[in-house]
Design a protein around this motif. Structure first.
Motif, PDB file in Angstrom:
ATOM      1  N   GLU A 170     123.799  59.196  75.067  1.00  0.00           N
ATOM      2  CA  GLU A 170     122.706  58.945  76.016  1.00  0.00           C
ATOM      3  C   GLU A 170     123.163  58.101  77.203  1.00  0.00           C
ATOM      4  O   GLU A 170     123.771  57.055  77.024  1.00  0.00           O
ATOM      5  N   TRP A 171     122.823  58.558  78.402  1.00  0.00           N
ATOM      6  CA  TRP A 171     123.121  57.758  79.599  1.00  0.00           C
ATOM      7  C   TRP A 171     122.000  56.759  79.846  1.00  0.00           C
ATOM      8  O   TRP A 171     120.844  57.090  79.698  1.00  0.00           O
ATOM      9  N   LYS A 172     122.365  55.541  80.221  1.00  0.00           N
ATOM     10  CA  LYS A 172     121.384  54.541  80.655  1.00  0.00           C
ATOM     11  C   LYS A 172     121.474  54.438  82.175  1.00  0.00           C
ATOM     12  O   LYS A 172     122.575  54.438  82.736  1.00  0.00           O
ATOM     13  N   SER A 173     120.348  54.324  82.834  1.00  0.00           N
ATOM     14  CA  SER A 173     120.355  54.318  84.301  1.00  0.00           C
ATOM     15  C   SER A 173     120.882  53.000  84.867  1.00  0.00           C
ATOM     16  O   SER A 173     120.924  51.976  84.167  1.00  0.00           O
ATOM     17  N   ALA A 174     121.234  53.043  86.141  1.00  0.00           N
ATOM     18  CA  ALA A 174     121.697  51.836  86.832  1.00  0.00           C
ATOM     19  C   ALA A 174     120.600  50.771  86.825  1.00  0.00           C
ATOM     20  O   ALA A 174     120.884  49.572  86.747  1.00  0.00           O
ATOM     21  N   TYR A 175     119.341  51.208  86.864  1.00  0.00           N
ATOM     22  CA  TYR A 175     118.231  50.245  86.867  1.00  0.00           C
ATOM     23  C   TYR A 175     118.057  49.594  85.490  1.00  0.00           C
ATOM     24  O   TYR A 175     117.695  48.423  85.401  1.00  0.00           O
ATOM     25  N   TRP A 176     118.340  50.354  84.449  1.00  0.00           N
ATOM     26  CA  TRP A 176     118.339  49.790  83.086  1.00  0.00           C
ATOM     27  C   TRP A 176     119.419  48.700  83.017  1.00  0.00           C
ATOM     28  O   TRP A 176     119.175  47.599  82.541  1.00  0.00           O
ATOM     29  N   ALA A 177     120.605  49.040  83.536  1.00  0.00           N
ATOM     30  CA  ALA A 177     121.735  48.096  83.524  1.00  0.00           C
ATOM     31  C   ALA A 177     121.425  46.835  84.339  1.00  0.00           C
ATOM     32  O   ALA A 177     121.819  45.735  83.972  1.00  0.00           O
ATOM     33  N   GLN A 178     120.678  47.008  85.424  1.00  0.00           N
ATOM     34  CA  GLN A 178     120.299  45.848  86.244  1.00  0.00           C
ATOM     35  C   GLN A 178     119.280  44.977  85.510  1.00  0.00           C
ATOM     36  O   GLN A 178     119.403  43.752  85.467  1.00  0.00           O
ATOM     37  N   GLU A 179     118.317  45.625  84.900  1.00  0.00           N
ATOM     38  CA  GLU A 179     117.269  44.910  84.157  1.00  0.00           C
ATOM     39  C   GLU A 179     117.869  44.094  83.004  1.00  0.00           C
ATOM     40  O   GLU A 179     117.429  42.995  82.704  1.00  0.00           O
ATOM     41  N   LYS A 180     118.931  44.643  82.386  1.00  0.00           N
ATOM     42  CA  LYS A 180     119.571  43.963  81.248  1.00  0.00           C
ATOM     43  C   LYS A 180     120.580  42.902  81.694  1.00  0.00           C
ATOM     44  O   LYS A 180     121.070  42.143  80.872  1.00  0.00           O
ATOM     45  N   GLY A 181     120.937  42.895  82.983  1.00  0.00           N
ATOM     46  CA  GLY A 181     121.839  41.853  83.479  1.00  0.00           C
ATOM     47  C   GLY A 181     123.280  42.267  83.699  1.00  0.00           C
ATOM     48  O   GLY A 181     124.130  41.440  84.033  1.00  0.00           O
ATOM     49  N   LEU A 182     123.588  43.562  83.508  1.00  0.00           N
ATOM     50  CA  LEU A 182     124.960  44.016  83.739  1.00  0.00           C
ATOM     51  C   LEU A 182     125.231  44.172  85.237  1.00  0.00           C
ATOM     52  O   LEU A 182     126.273  43.769  85.736  1.00  0.00           O
ATOM     53  N   PHE A 183     124.278  44.776  85.955  1.00  0.00           N
ATOM     54  CA  PHE A 183     124.390  44.920  87.411  1.00  0.00           C
ATOM     55  C   PHE A 183     123.532  43.856  88.092  1.00  0.00           C
ATOM     56  O   PHE A 183     122.413  43.593  87.659  1.00  0.00           O
ATOM     57  N   SER A 184     124.064  43.274  89.163  1.00  0.00           N
ATOM     58  CA  SER A 184     123.313  42.244  89.897  1.00  0.00           C
ATOM     59  C   SER A 184     122.398  42.887  90.931  1.00  0.00           C
ATOM     60  O   SER A 184     121.278  42.451  91.142  1.00  0.00           O
ATOM     61  N   LYS A 185     122.913  43.927  91.597  1.00  0.00           N
ATOM     62  CA  LYS A 185     122.124  44.610  92.637  1.00  0.00           C
ATOM     63  C   LYS A 185     122.382  46.108  92.565  1.00  0.00           C
ATOM     64  O   LYS A 185     123.522  46.529  92.328  1.00  0.00           O
ATOM     65  N   VAL A 186     121.331  46.900  92.796  1.00  0.00           N
ATOM     66  CA  VAL A 186     121.477  48.360  92.798  1.00  0.00           C
ATOM     67  C   VAL A 186     120.978  48.914  94.138  1.00  0.00           C
ATOM     68  O   VAL A 186     119.905  48.530  94.606  1.00  0.00           O
ATOM     69  N   PHE A 187     121.771  49.809  94.729  1.00  0.00           N
ATOM     70  CA  PHE A 187     121.425  50.393  96.036  1.00  0.00           C
ATOM     71  C   PHE A 187     121.304  51.903  95.921  1.00  0.00           C
ATOM     72  O   PHE A 187     122.002  52.523  95.135  1.00  0.00           O
ATOM     73  N   ASP A 188     120.430  52.489  96.745  1.00  0.00           N
ATOM     74  CA  ASP A 188     120.269  53.935  96.616  1.00  0.00           C
ATOM     75  C   ASP A 188     121.332  54.737  97.367  1.00  0.00           C
ATOM     76  O   ASP A 188     121.478  55.923  97.141  1.00  0.00           O
ATOM     77  N   ASP A 189     122.083  54.086  98.247  1.00  0.00           N
ATOM     78  CA  ASP A 189     123.228  54.819  98.797  1.00  0.00           C
ATOM     79  C   ASP A 189     124.451  53.920  98.964  1.00  0.00           C
ATOM     80  O   ASP A 189     124.329  52.701  99.127  1.00  0.00           O
ATOM     81  N   ILE A 190     125.617  54.549  98.925  1.00  0.00           N
ATOM     82  CA  ILE A 190     126.887  53.813  98.911  1.00  0.00           C
ATOM     83  C   ILE A 190     127.146  53.078 100.229  1.00  0.00           C
ATOM     84  O   ILE A 190     127.704  51.986 100.243  1.00  0.00           O
TER      85      ILE A 190
END
Length: 255
Positions: A170-190
């Motif tokens: 199962e893939w977890k989304s970037a927003y899941w990773a941000q909510e859990k504290g793995l990612f600090s910031k998520v952007f919709d484009d590079i």
């Protein structure tokens, strides 16, 4: 600092007080053992470089951030010693990042699997794109994410690690990773990600380098036993990879 593409590539570019370390491999930016060794050495070297105070970690291209351990090398492991050496590669890199006196900022632009999730977790701050979904696929090929678990759990906690690792397909989304504290910031484009990342790294590099180093040491308090722990975990993983179960799982996966 490039090598032939089969062994992947690793380049460091220094601008001002920011060192950007970029790794690449044709197979979804996965890591062969030689590259992990070079990567750990490079982080140790930058840790002692007084002209820089921030490291940005990125991978080549705009697709996968990191496919984890090299599948071909994984399949080729034929004895306990080879297994331990192979999985110690990620242990060395995580420990080098942990001990590094510079703040490490990760740039995760795409999908990240297995050891790549460990790499992101060993960064001190992570910028990610919306496309940066994550997965711990280890159980599905007969091993377990033993080496990277301490780094991942330090960021997202045991409950989220459990949720992720026990559903290895199962893939977890970037927003899941941000909510859990793995990612600090998520952007919709590079493009936006890179603009913000450059601004952040420049600003960070202007702070007192001694204060940054002292603060980083505090943030990683209680992890000095990882030197031994991660190597022990590498040996267990090396044993698992030789089991009949894993050999079968890997050959099915290869097909």
């Amino acid at each position: 600092m490039g090598t032939d593409r089969q062994n992947g590539s690793l380049y460091t570019n220094i601008t001002g007080k920011v060192a950007t370390v970029e790794f690449g491999h044709p197979a979804s930016n996965s890591f062969v053992i030689e590259m992990l060794e070079r990567f750990a050495d490079e982080i140790h070297k930058l840790s002692d470089n007084d002209t820089i105070s921030v490291i940005v970690l990125k991978s080549e291209g705009d697709r996968a951030f990191c496919g984890g351990a090299s599948f071909d090398e994984l399949v080729a492991i034929s004895n306990l010693e080879e297994g331990k050496v192979f999985f110690s590669g990620f242990a060395k890199v995580i420990n080098a990042m942990r001990e590094c006196k510079k703040v490490i900022v990760g740039r995760v632009q795409g999908k990240t699997v297995g050891g790549g999730v460990g790499l992101a977790a060993a960064c001190d701050y992570v910028f990610a794109s919306e496309a940066a979904s994550i997965r711990l696929s280890e159980l599905s090929i007969g091993i377990a994410p033993l080496v990277i678990a301490p780094a991942v759990a330090r960021k997202i906690g045991t409950a989220a690690l459990c949720e992720m690792s026990l559903a290895p397909t199962e893939w977890k989304s970037a927003y899941w990773a941000q909510e859990k504290g793995l990612f600090s910031k998520v952007f919709d484009d590079i493009k936006e990600l890179d603009k913000e990342l450059d601004f952040f790294a420049d600003k960070l590099s202007d702070y007192n380098p001694d204060a940054l180093a002292e603060w980083k040491a505090v943030l990683w308090e209680g992890t000095s036993h990882w030197d031994t722990l991660l190597t022990e975990r590498a040996a267990i993983t090396g044993k698992l990879v030789l089991s009949e179960f894993t050999k079968n799982a890997l050959s099915k996966f290869k097909k």
